[in-house]
Design a protein around this motif. Structure first.
Motif, PDB file in Angstrom:
ATOM      1  N   PRO A  45      10.152  -5.048  -5.157  1.00 29.14           N
ATOM      2  CA  PRO A  45       9.996  -3.701  -4.600  1.00 29.14           C
ATOM      3  C   PRO A  45       9.868  -2.622  -5.656  1.00 29.14           C
ATOM      4  N   GLY A  46      10.147  -2.934  -6.935  1.00 29.79           N
ATOM      5  CA  GLY A  46      10.054  -1.917  -7.974  1.00 29.79           C
ATOM      6  C   GLY A  46      10.984  -0.754  -7.688  1.00 29.79           C
ATOM      7  N   ASN A  47      10.466   0.435  -7.839  1.00 31.78           N
ATOM      8  CA  ASN A  47      11.262   1.634  -7.583  1.00 31.78           C
ATOM      9  C   ASN A  47      10.905   2.281  -6.245  1.00 31.78           C
ATOM     10  N   SER A  48      10.207   1.524  -5.386  1.00 31.86           N
ATOM     11  CA  SER A  48       9.768   2.097  -4.124  1.00 31.86           C
ATOM     12  C   SER A  48      10.757   1.771  -3.018  1.00 31.86           C
ATOM     13  N   ASP A  49      10.489   2.308  -1.861  1.00 33.39           N
ATOM     14  CA  ASP A  49      11.307   1.987  -0.683  1.00 33.39           C
ATOM     15  C   ASP A  49      10.402   1.465   0.444  1.00 33.39           C
ATOM     16  N   ASN A  50       9.407   0.686   0.058  1.00 36.15           N
ATOM     17  CA  ASN A  50       8.527   0.088   1.063  1.00 36.15           C
ATOM     18  C   ASN A  50       9.315  -0.850   1.974  1.00 36.15           C
ATOM     19  N   PHE A  51       9.050  -0.730   3.257  1.00 36.98           N
ATOM     20  CA  PHE A  51       9.664  -1.627   4.235  1.00 36.98           C
ATOM     21  C   PHE A  51       8.623  -2.655   4.690  1.00 36.98           C
ATOM     22  N   LEU A  52       9.110  -3.823   5.099  1.00 35.21           N
ATOM     23  CA  LEU A  52       8.235  -4.911   5.518  1.00 35.21           C
ATOM     24  C   LEU A  52       8.663  -5.437   6.886  1.00 35.21           C
ATOM     25  N   PRO A  58       0.815  -1.225   0.000  1.00 31.82           N
ATOM     26  CA  PRO A  58       0.000   0.000   0.000  1.00 31.82           C
ATOM     27  C   PRO A  58       0.849   1.277   0.000  1.00 31.82           C
ATOM     28  N   ASN A  59       0.250   2.320  -0.528  1.00 34.95           N
ATOM     29  CA  ASN A  59       0.872   3.636  -0.545  1.00 34.95           C
ATOM     30  C   ASN A  59       0.307   4.433   0.630  1.00 34.95           C
ATOM     31  N   VAL A  60       0.933   4.232   1.829  1.00 35.29           N
ATOM     32  CA  VAL A  60       0.388   4.851   3.037  1.00 35.29           C
ATOM     33  C   VAL A  60       1.440   5.682   3.775  1.00 35.29           C
ATOM     34  N   GLY A  61       2.429   6.171   3.066  1.00 36.63           N
ATOM     35  CA  GLY A  61       3.408   7.055   3.691  1.00 36.63           C
ATOM     36  C   GLY A  61       4.157   6.388   4.822  1.00 36.63           C
ATOM     37  N   SER A  62       4.196   7.018   5.983  1.00 36.49           N
ATOM     38  CA  SER A  62       4.991   6.530   7.115  1.00 36.49           C
ATOM     39  C   SER A  62       4.177   5.678   8.085  1.00 36.49           C
ATOM     40  N   THR A  63       3.004   5.230   7.673  1.00 34.11           N
ATOM     41  CA  THR A  63       2.149   4.429   8.543  1.00 34.11           C
ATOM     42  C   THR A  63       2.340   2.935   8.253  1.00 34.11           C
ATOM     43  N   TRP A  64       2.580   2.185   9.307  1.00 33.30           N
ATOM     44  CA  TRP A  64       2.683   0.729   9.151  1.00 33.30           C
ATOM     45  C   TRP A  64       1.276   0.143   9.030  1.00 33.30           C
ATOM     46  N   PHE A  74      -0.084 -14.453  13.242  1.00 33.55           N
ATOM     47  CA  PHE A  74       0.990 -13.702  12.581  1.00 33.55           C
ATOM     48  C   PHE A  74       0.463 -13.015  11.333  1.00 33.55           C
ATOM     49  N   GLY A  75       1.052 -11.858  11.032  1.00 34.16           N
ATOM     50  CA  GLY A  75       0.732 -11.127   9.824  1.00 34.16           C
ATOM     51  C   GLY A  75       1.977 -10.446   9.286  1.00 34.16           C
ATOM     52  N   ILE A  76       1.826  -9.749   8.149  1.00 33.82           N
ATOM     53  CA  ILE A  76       2.917  -8.996   7.533  1.00 33.82           C
ATOM     54  C   ILE A  76       2.471  -7.538   7.408  1.00 33.82           C
ATOM     55  N   ALA A  77       3.347  -6.641   7.866  1.00 37.56           N
ATOM     56  CA  ALA A  77       3.040  -5.206   7.798  1.00 37.56           C
ATOM     57  C   ALA A  77       3.982  -4.517   6.822  1.00 37.56           C
ATOM     58  N   SER A  78       3.494  -3.422   6.208  1.00 35.86           N
ATOM     59  CA  SER A  78       4.282  -2.659   5.245  1.00 35.86           C
ATOM     60  C   SER A  78       4.215  -1.178   5.583  1.00 35.86           C
ATOM     61  N   MET A  79       5.318  -0.472   5.278  1.00 33.91           N
ATOM     62  CA  MET A  79       5.347   0.984   5.468  1.00 33.91           C
ATOM     63  C   MET A  79       6.174   1.595   4.343  1.00 33.91           C
ATOM     64  N   GLY A  80       5.656   2.647   3.696  1.00 36.61           N
ATOM     65  CA  GLY A  80       6.404   3.330   2.646  1.00 36.61           C
ATOM     66  C   GLY A  80       5.489   4.033   1.686  1.00 36.61           C
TER      67      GLY A  80
END
Length: 252
Positions: free
Chosen positions: A148-155, A114-120, A214-220
């Motif tokens: 990851p493409g050209n993004s800097d999403n963290f997981l 997701p494209n959610v900025g700095s929110t995990w 358990f789940g997986i979270a993303s931020m970026g």
């Protein structure tokens, strides 16, 4: 009268041996080893003729038991019967640990980050639960292909309760490390595969009912291009993970 009387008193029995024509009545039970015994005394002592007593040799040897009798053979002893014993079964594991495993392959479709900025944000479609209680030692292992493409999403992997992350793999707390779990760190410019293990000793606040989830979270910032970045989760490139509950273990 004594049989064979020839002289003397006919009502007397010869002390040297004689035969009586009538019954002899004794004054009472014997009180010395060589006293004669009455019928009543003999009967009360178990030696009479009123049937076969249960403690005689005849009764003890009337088993009717199969010559090949064993643990699963029924047999009787005349005064009681033994049925066939139940087969022996294991009760529990004798104090050994019982390993509980849950695993899954996610193949329903690739998961866009997701494209959610700095929110995990927890990713929809990625959830794995395993029965647990407080004090259980649980390991999560995963294998994934990430683009990851050209993004800097963290997981980051996380323990989830009621839809919210309460403990992250990156540091073991409720607040993830600034760039997430190093095992899932992005490599912009192309896809990559990764595998990692997250371990946790369950606490009261980690449990969702009777399970550890358990789940997986993303931020970026994500990427404006549809489908990029993403975690692959198709039949060709499944997202695979496994939870193992070792129950209570000694940790140093």
């Amino acid at each position: 009268m004594a049989v064979g009387y020839t002289s003397g008193d006919p009502g007397k029995v010869n002390v040297a041996g004689d035969t009586m024509t009538g019954a002899l009545t004794l004054p009472g039970p014997p009180s010395a080893d060589l006293h004669a015994a009455t019928k009543a005394y003999v009967d009360s002592s178990g030696g009479g003729g009123g049937g076969t007593p249960s403690d005689t040799v005849t009764a003890e040897t009337s088993f009717g038991q199969s010559a090949a009798a064993g643990a699963a053979t029924a047999y009787s002893r005349g005064d009681h019967t033994h049925g066939t014993p139940a087969a022996q079964t294991l009760s529990g594991l004798g104090g050994q640990q019982q390993l509980v495993v849950r695993r899954a392959y996610v193949t329903a479709g690739d998961i866009e980050l997701p494209n959610v900025g700095s929110t995990w944000t927890l990713l929809a479609g990625l959830s794995l639960s395993i029965p647990a209680v407080v004090g259980d030692y649980v390991e999560l292992a995963l294998m994934a292909m990430v683009n990851p493409g050209n993004s800097d999403n963290f997981l980051d992997a996380a323990v989830v309760v009621s839809g919210s992350a309460v403990r992250y793999a990156s540091n073991g707390t409720g607040t993830p490390a600034s760039e997430g779990w190093p095992a899932l760190y992005p490599s912009p410019g192309g896809f990559r595969t990764t595998g990692a293990i997250f371990s946790v000793v369950a606490e009261a606040g980690d449990l969702d009912g009777s399970n550890l989830v358990f789940g997986i979270a993303s931020m970026g910032p994500g990427n404006s291009v549809a489908g990029d970045p993403k975690i692959y989760a198709s039949s060709a490139y499944p997202f695979a993970w496994r939870a193992m509950n070792h129950r209570a273990v000694l940790l140093s």
